[in-house]
Design a protein around this motif. Structure first.
Motif, PDB file in Angstrom:
ATOM      1  N   LEU A  95       0.834  -1.208   0.000  1.00 23.50           N
ATOM      2  CA  LEU A  95       0.000   0.000   0.000  1.00 23.50           C
ATOM      3  C   LEU A  95       0.870   1.260   0.000  1.00 23.50           C
ATOM      4  O   LEU A  95       0.544   2.264  -0.639  1.00 23.50           O
ATOM      5  N   ARG A  96       1.980   1.167   0.710  1.00 26.65           N
ATOM      6  CA  ARG A  96       2.881   2.318   0.789  1.00 26.65           C
ATOM      7  C   ARG A  96       3.587   2.571  -0.541  1.00 26.65           C
ATOM      8  O   ARG A  96       3.803   3.706  -0.938  1.00 26.65           O
ATOM      9  N   ALA A  97       3.912   1.480  -1.229  1.00 28.71           N
ATOM     10  CA  ALA A  97       4.801   1.620  -2.390  1.00 28.71           C
ATOM     11  C   ALA A  97       4.073   1.894  -3.703  1.00 28.71           C
ATOM     12  O   ALA A  97       4.624   2.549  -4.590  1.00 28.71           O
ATOM     13  N   CYS A 133      -8.457   1.937  -3.433  1.00 31.56           N
ATOM     14  CA  CYS A 133      -9.147   1.722  -2.155  1.00 31.56           C
ATOM     15  C   CYS A 133      -8.763   0.386  -1.535  1.00 31.56           C
ATOM     16  O   CYS A 133      -8.295  -0.524  -2.220  1.00 31.56           O
ATOM     17  N   VAL A 134      -8.990   0.314  -0.237  1.00 28.24           N
ATOM     18  CA  VAL A 134      -8.819  -0.937   0.497  1.00 28.24           C
ATOM     19  C   VAL A 134     -10.174  -1.281   1.097  1.00 28.24           C
ATOM     20  O   VAL A 134     -10.794  -0.451   1.765  1.00 28.24           O
ATOM     21  N   ARG A 157      -5.332   2.355   8.549  1.00 28.15           N
ATOM     22  CA  ARG A 157      -5.830   3.743   8.474  1.00 28.15           C
ATOM     23  C   ARG A 157      -4.673   4.708   8.208  1.00 28.15           C
ATOM     24  O   ARG A 157      -4.763   5.608   7.367  1.00 28.15           O
ATOM     25  N   GLU A 158      -3.583   4.500   8.926  1.00 32.49           N
ATOM     26  CA  GLU A 158      -2.436   5.411   8.786  1.00 32.49           C
ATOM     27  C   GLU A 158      -1.878   5.359   7.367  1.00 32.49           C
ATOM     28  O   GLU A 158      -1.645   6.388   6.742  1.00 32.49           O
ATOM     29  N   VAL A 159      -1.697   4.141   6.849  1.00 32.52           N
ATOM     30  CA  VAL A 159      -1.123   4.011   5.507  1.00 32.52           C
ATOM     31  C   VAL A 159      -2.067   4.608   4.465  1.00 32.52           C
ATOM     32  O   VAL A 159      -1.627   5.331   3.553  1.00 32.52           O
ATOM     33  N   GLY A 181      -3.240   8.506   0.354  1.00 32.94           N
ATOM     34  CA  GLY A 181      -4.433   8.957  -0.367  1.00 32.94           C
ATOM     35  C   GLY A 181      -5.270   7.795  -0.886  1.00 32.94           C
ATOM     36  O   GLY A 181      -5.937   7.889  -1.925  1.00 32.94           O
ATOM     37  N   ILE A 182      -5.236   6.678  -0.165  1.00 35.21           N
ATOM     38  CA  ILE A 182      -6.045   5.504  -0.542  1.00 35.21           C
ATOM     39  C   ILE A 182      -7.344   5.546   0.263  1.00 35.21           C
ATOM     40  O   ILE A 182      -7.328   5.852   1.459  1.00 35.21           O
ATOM     41  N   VAL A 183      -8.454   5.243  -0.399  1.00 34.49           N
ATOM     42  CA  VAL A 183      -9.746   5.316   0.282  1.00 34.49           C
ATOM     43  C   VAL A 183      -9.940   4.050   1.119  1.00 34.49           C
ATOM     44  O   VAL A 183      -9.873   2.931   0.594  1.00 34.49           O
ATOM     45  N   LEU A 184     -10.164   4.232   2.401  1.00 37.63           N
ATOM     46  CA  LEU A 184     -10.389   3.081   3.282  1.00 37.63           C
ATOM     47  C   LEU A 184     -11.895   2.847   3.390  1.00 37.63           C
ATOM     48  O   LEU A 184     -12.642   3.713   3.846  1.00 37.63           O
TER      49      LEU A 184
END
Ligand SMILES: Cc1ncc(COP(=O)(O)O)c(C=O)c1O
Length: 566
Positions: free
Chosen positions: A270-272, A278-279, A321-323, A328-331
């Motif tokens: 998710l970071r890279a 979204c997740v 949540r933090e990642v 800018g990924i929608v949780l």
């Protein structure tokens, strides 16, 4: 020259980065078939059908002859009980099954397929019910059964509660009736309450949980301009193709990543990556991270190992949540199943983590079909002010149907009422105690079965290696418990179940388990292990494959559909 040197260096760096991202993705795949969708689908196509004959049916674990005879006698007796007790329901079910594809499917997949035909023939389960009252349902033969199916999780407060929601809700909207497109004024209040519950700005109404998830993912893709959705291994989010990349969906979706649940390798992905919109999180996975929703058709051995750890899952969601925030990924929390079951404000409240979009369904419709998305304002918008032709489309003929809105209004109003609020007080305490008491009882009787649970969502785990755990569901039914088609994999209780009602359930579970043992299904006389069982089944599969493959057989049944109507 220098230019070419830099270009080559850049190209090498890009290739290396791509390889690194690819490797990261591979490392974030759970090492099971559920984590490898394409492979799972490929293997599923190779698994051949075979079934046990009458002798093998009772001796699939090489039990000694006297035990086989005991099982056979018990099976005959149980079959006689079913034939007599469920006669009318089974007859009507038989009559319609050949014309209802869903029934054909569920009837086949109640137990491992090798045993299925005998079970269908002799332990036919009727699908028809006449009525419901409180925690019970009554079938066509007049049997009053205690319902532990929970209507796929819809039943949170007892069936009478939902009957009232439907009746009173219908009365509220009767003057408008089934007018669609326009809203009944009651919708305004539903919106207000849903915003309060979710802590989010906007709401959209849909017809099912599947549709709500589709819309949440579509919005995430639209606003982030990124294609990929991330789901976690094993998680169910409805039957829409993009969230169901493995077995069950004939196509491979091209913008879905299935990653390991509760694992740092997934956070690294998710970071890279820059292509993740979204997740999706289905909090019921906290009960069985990285495994598909359990079903008794998968009870080949006793390897089902369900266990819930609230602290660990909360910590995991916080990291997610933090990642997501950082990248800018929608949780998205998919609370279609657990919403309102764990806490009045759902999984967000229960696990102490806020999502960007939340989907709800099931119970929220007050007994009628519904799907809802709640979300942050900027994510819910379906158009781009700067580019008026660029819209994110979502409609649905029956969205905001007045009768659904009426029943939902009743549900939401009652959710705030004191008697319902009281049900949430010490909710986990109540269900922990009940599970623990039942487990102690089973353990002290040396019965090889235990329950694991996430609040009021329960599953049975089996402690000793056995080929026959799936039989337990038939003993439970014989004790008057109404289970869903996945059998002992999911027992879903309504929160209003009294201690006395639960005691009756526990009594029946213990009696069913005693009968299972008495009749010899839980024999593990020799040192049978789960590994032995899996090895044996694999051997059988290979033999069956050889026998039906084009190499092993002259008339290989490969093509399933001839195409033309006869
Ligand atoms: C978490 C989750 N999401 C989505 C769905 C799909 O909802 P529906 O069956 O209403 O389409 C379900 C259904 O069980 C679910 O459990």
């Amino acid at each position: 020259m220098l230019f070419w040197y830099f270009a080559a260096a850049l190209a090498v760096m890009l290739v290396l980065r791509k390889a690194q991202l690819r490797l990261m993705l591979s490392r974030a795949k759970y090492p099971s078939l559920a984590g490898h969708s394409r492979l799972a689908r490929l293997l599923a196509r190779l698994v051949p059908y075979y079934e046990y004959d009458e002798t093998q049916f009772f001796s699939a674990d090489d039990a000694p002859p006297e035990l086989v005879a005991k099982r056979r006698a018990a099976f005959t007796q149980l079959a006689a009980l079913y034939a007599q007790r469920f006669a009318r329901g089974a007859a009507l079910t038989r009559e319609v099954t050949s014309a209802v594809s869903d029934l054909q499917f569920t009837a086949r997949y109640r137990v491992p397929f090798q045993f299925s035909r005998m079970v269908r023939q002799h332990l036919a389960v009727g699908v028809f019910l006449e009525s419901s009252a409180g925690s019970t349902v009554t079938d066509l033969d007049g049997n009053r059964l205690i319902d532990v199916s929970g209507s796929y999780g819809v039943n949170l407060f007892g069936y009478d509660f939902y009957k009232e929601c439907i009746e009173r809700g219908s009365a509220r909207v009767r003057d408008l009736g089934p007018v669609l497109g326009a809203y009944h004024p009651i919708v305004a209040d539903n919106v207000r309450r849903l915003r309060e519950i979710s802590g989010l700005d906007e709401v959209s109404f849909h017809m099912s949980g599947t549709e709500a998830v589709m819309q949440a993912v579509r919005l995430a893709r639209y606003h982030t301009r990124r294609p990929y959705l991330v789901r976690f291994c094993g998680a169910y989010h409805g039957w829409w193709g993009d969230v169901q990349p493995g077995v069950g969906n004939p196509l491979s979706p091209d913008a879905t990543y299935t990653l390991k649940d509760m694992d740092a390798a997934s956070l690294r992905v998710l970071r890279a990556r820059n292509d993740i919109a979204c997740v999706l999180v289905n909090p019921v996975q906290s009960l069985h991270p990285n495994a598909n929703a359990p079903a008794d058709s998968g009870l080949i051995d006793s390897a089902r190992g369900t266990r819930f750890d609230r602290a660990a899952y909360s910590a995991w969601l916080k990291k997610l949540r933090e990642v997501c925030t950082a990248r800018g990924i929608v949780l998205i929390f998919d609370e279609v199943f657990v919403g309102f079951r764990l806490a009045p404000r759902g999984a967000q409240e229960y696990f102490g983590v806020r999502a960007d979009l939340v989907t709800y369904g099931k119970s929220l419709g007050g007994g009628l079909p519904v799907g809802v998305v709640c979300g942050r304002r900027e994510l819910m918008r379906r158009y781009d002010e700067a580019h008026p032709a660029d819209v994110c489309f979502a409609r649905g003929t029956f969205n905001s149907h007045p009768y659904v809105m009426g029943a939902m209004h009743e549900f939401l109003t009652r959710l705030e009422s004191e008697p319902v609020r009281a049900l949430y007080r010490d909710l986990d305490g109540v269900w922990d105690r009940r599970a623990s008491d039942l487990n102690t009882r089973l353990q002290s009787a040396a019965l090889p079965v235990q329950v694991a649970h996430l609040s009021s969502i329960w599953t049975f785990n089996y402690l000793a290696p056995s080929r026959y755990n799936w039989m337990f569901q038939y003993y439970l039914r014989a004790q008057g418990l109404a289970l869903s088609w996945v059998g002992t994999a999911r027992l879903i209780f309504s929160l209003d179940l009294s201690d006395a009602e639960f005691a009756a359930i526990a009594e029946r579970v213990a009696a069913a388990a005693e009968a299972m043992r008495r009749d010899g299904w839980w024999w593990s006389g020799t040192a049978l292990t789960n590994k032995d069982i899996r090895r044996r089944v694999l051997r059988e599969l290979l033999q069956a494959w050889w026998a039906t493959s084009s190499i092993g057989s002259r008339n290989s049944p490969r093509s399933r559909y001839s195409g033309a109507r006869q």
